[in-house]
Design an enzyme around this catalytic site. Structure first.
Site, PDB file in Angstrom:
ATOM      1  N   LYS A 104      46.338  83.368  14.029  1.00  0.00           N
ATOM      2  CA  LYS A 104      47.689  83.800  13.673  1.00  0.00           C
ATOM      3  C   LYS A 104      47.963  85.231  14.113  1.00  0.00           C
ATOM      4  CE  LYS A 104      48.318  80.529   9.892  1.00  0.00           C
ATOM      5  NZ  LYS A 104      48.701  80.329   8.473  1.00  0.00           N
ATOM      6  N   ASN A 105      47.154  85.699  15.038  1.00  0.00           N
ATOM      7  CA  ASN A 105      47.310  87.045  15.575  1.00  0.00           C
ATOM      8  C   ASN A 105      48.128  86.975  16.863  1.00  0.00           C
ATOM      9  OD1 ASN A 105      47.043  89.565  16.785  1.00  0.00           O
ATOM     10  ND2 ASN A 105      44.869  89.761  16.314  1.00  0.00           N
TER      11      ASN A 105
END
Length: 306
Positions: A104-105
């Site tokens: 989720k970066n």
């Protein structure tokens, strides 16, 4: 991570570190770890010197291990890689290793896009994205990246069937429904009437399975609107649901949309049934949106006064 601080590493003795400058009286200085502050001091020094070397890549990797969301560090890594004419397939291997923990970066996804675009080949990408979505089928970054990959490399052919499998597993996967719409209407090849009808039947089947799922209802409506089909064509399906005693706020909402469409197109008053349905939704089937349905009822009543 480097086993010793950069300030104690003889291989870096030629570099004068540049400490972070927070001004003379920082209000709330961040308490960085000693290792991170040390690495960033050297990172600032090499970027000021515009050094692009293998040791800088190692330094950057150490910083990323400690702060994988640092945009400037990722950006400089790209510059170093391209300057060294590095093996970008090895860089994809590196991203593969860290992706599971950084799914989720945004910086990781953007970096991969830059690298893949530079490589000009996307043969590894769909399997990579699949592995991420298998862990989190609603990962926003994964779906956004998939759109880019499919468009960039023309990988449209099997994408509808891919979402078939996901929706069988979870019909409420809004991300899969959105992506299905993207594939259908962004493919350079215009969908045939046969395909549109197939999509309508597929969606109706999913609605029967889960009549309170907003995603499939939205998709059904979007199919008709995008292809300029009258919403009246949905009525036989709605009647089937009514006949089987289905109670769903989305069923009534679709009826309201049809009544509103007809009133506007024919320049006639709204069918009173639409007003009654707004009341049922506000008071019984969709009370969480009571204010909206009361507002909607008011808008529909205004059609009778125009």
């Amino acid at each position: 991570m480097s086993e010793i601080l950069y300030c104690d590493n003889p291989e870096w003795k030629d570099i004068t570190p540049i400490p972070q400058d927070d001004g003379p009286n920082p209000l709330v200085p961040i308490a960085y770890s000693r290792e991170y502050a040390d690495a960033m001091d050297y990172f600032r020094a090499v970027t000021r010197a515009n050094e692009k070397s293998q040791r800088v890549l190692t330094l950057i990797q150490d910083v990323i291990d400690m702060n994988p969301a640092h945009y400037t560090v990722w950006n400089y890594r790209q510059q170093v890689l391209f300057s060294l004419n590095a093996d970008l397939n090895q860089e994809l291997d590196y991203i593969d290793e860290i992706a599971a923990d950084q799914a989720k970066n945004y910086q990781v996804w953007h970096h991969r896009q830059v690298i893949v675009d530079r490589l000009n080949k996307g043969d590894r990408e769909l399997p990579f994205i699949n592995s991420i979505l298998e862990e989190d089928s609603k990962n926003y970054h994964g779906w956004s990246y998939r759109q880019w990959v499919v468009k960039r490399f023309g990988l449209w052919d099997s994408e509808l069937s891919y979402t078939d499998d996901l929706l069988v597993f979870d019909v409420r996967n809004n991300s899969a429904w959105n992506y299905r719409y993207y594939v259908l209407f962004n493919n350079p090849k215009t969908p045939s009437e046969e395909l549109i009808q197939s999509e309508i039947k597929f969606t109706e089947k999913q609605i029967v399975l889960a009549p309170n799922n907003s995603s499939s209802w939205s998709y059904l409506k979007a199919l008709h609107e995008k292809t300029n089909k009258s919403l009246n064509l949905i009525e036989p399906f709605l009647k089937q649901l009514v006949d089987t005693k289905v109670e769903s706020p989305f069923l009534l909402s679709m009826y309201i949309d049809i009544y509103e469409q007809n009133a506007k197109q024919e320049n006639t008053t709204i069918d009173p049934a639409a007003l009654d349905m707004c009341k049922v939704l506000a008071e019984k089937l969709d009370t969480i949106r009571e204010k909206y349905w009361n507002y909607k009822q008011g808008l529909l009543q205004k059609l009778n006064n125009t």
